[in-house]
Design a protein around this motif. Structure first.
Motif, PDB file in Angstrom:
ATOM      1  N   VAL A  18       0.837  -1.091   0.036  1.00 29.01           N
ATOM      2  CA  VAL A  18      -0.277   0.096  -0.048  1.00 29.01           C
ATOM      3  C   VAL A  18       0.810   1.274  -0.193  1.00 29.01           C
ATOM      4  O   VAL A  18       0.668   2.237  -0.604  1.00 29.01           O
ATOM      5  CB  VAL A  18      -1.183  -0.171   1.262  1.00 29.01           C
ATOM      6  CG1 VAL A  18      -1.307   1.035   1.370  1.00 29.01           C
ATOM      7  CG2 VAL A  18      -1.730  -1.276   1.371  1.00 29.01           C
ATOM      8  N   THR A  19       2.278   1.354   0.969  1.00 25.81           N
ATOM      9  CA  THR A  19       2.555   2.495   0.557  1.00 25.81           C
ATOM     10  C   THR A  19       3.548   2.739  -0.587  1.00 25.81           C
ATOM     11  O   THR A  19       3.930   3.699  -1.127  1.00 25.81           O
ATOM     12  CB  THR A  19       4.124   2.227   1.480  1.00 25.81           C
ATOM     13  OG1 THR A  19       3.325   2.133   3.309  1.00 25.81           O
ATOM     14  CG2 THR A  19       4.548   2.930   2.044  1.00 25.81           C
ATOM     15  N   LEU A  20       4.062   1.193  -0.901  1.00 24.33           N
ATOM     16  CA  LEU A  20       4.130   1.594  -2.626  1.00 24.33           C
ATOM     17  C   LEU A  20       3.540   2.183  -3.497  1.00 24.33           C
ATOM     18  O   LEU A  20       3.940   3.353  -4.444  1.00 24.33           O
ATOM     19  CB  LEU A  20       5.460   0.605  -2.516  1.00 24.33           C
ATOM     20  CG  LEU A  20       6.301   0.117  -1.935  1.00 24.33           C
ATOM     21  CD1 LEU A  20       7.057  -1.393  -2.906  1.00 24.33           C
ATOM     22  CD2 LEU A  20       7.163   1.048  -2.698  1.00 24.33           C
ATOM     23  N   GLY A  21       2.497   2.212  -3.203  1.00 26.53           N
ATOM     24  CA  GLY A  21       1.131   2.383  -4.203  1.00 26.53           C
ATOM     25  C   GLY A  21       1.188   3.482  -4.221  1.00 26.53           C
ATOM     26  O   GLY A  21       1.138   4.761  -5.018  1.00 26.53           O
ATOM     27  N   ALA A  22       1.225   3.836  -2.535  1.00 23.85           N
ATOM     28  CA  ALA A  22      -0.172   5.614  -2.850  1.00 23.85           C
ATOM     29  C   ALA A  22       1.302   5.735  -2.721  1.00 23.85           C
ATOM     30  O   ALA A  22       1.519   7.522  -3.024  1.00 23.85           O
ATOM     31  CB  ALA A  22       0.035   5.767  -0.807  1.00 23.85           C
TER      32      ALA A  22
END
Length: 94
Positions: free
Chosen positions: A49-53
């Motif tokens: 999720v962090t990499l996506g955001a």
């Protein structure tokens, strides 16, 4: 190659849980003097999720493993804030 063994725990990171990558990962650790840590599914999911955001990258959980491992090693003081590191998921060559 080591004999194929059943997993000892299920994981969302299926591609790095295979025993076939163990030989390559151990070789890289020995040659580089590197360190290895285990990471949990919740850490992998958080990094996906962090990499996506942050980066617009929707990574497969195995590909997020190096970020979780680096975070864990930084928290333990194994990696200093100014150290340079290369992260590789189990079985990948850095």
């Amino acid at each position: 190659m080591p004999p194929d063994r059943p997993r000892n725990a299920p994981s969302i990171a299926t591609s790095i849980g295979a025993s076939q990558g163990t030989v390559q990962a151990l070789e890289v650790l020995r040659k580089s003097g590197g360190a290895a840590v285990t990471v949990e599914d919740d850490e992998l999911a958080r990094w996906v999720v962090t990499l996506g955001a942050r980066e617009g990258i929707w990574a497969e959980p195995s590909s997020a493993a190096p970020f979780a491992a680096i975070e864990r090693l930084r928290a333990k003081g194994v990696i200093a804030p100014d150290d340079r590191v290369v992260g590789a998921a189990h079985g990948e060559r850095p």
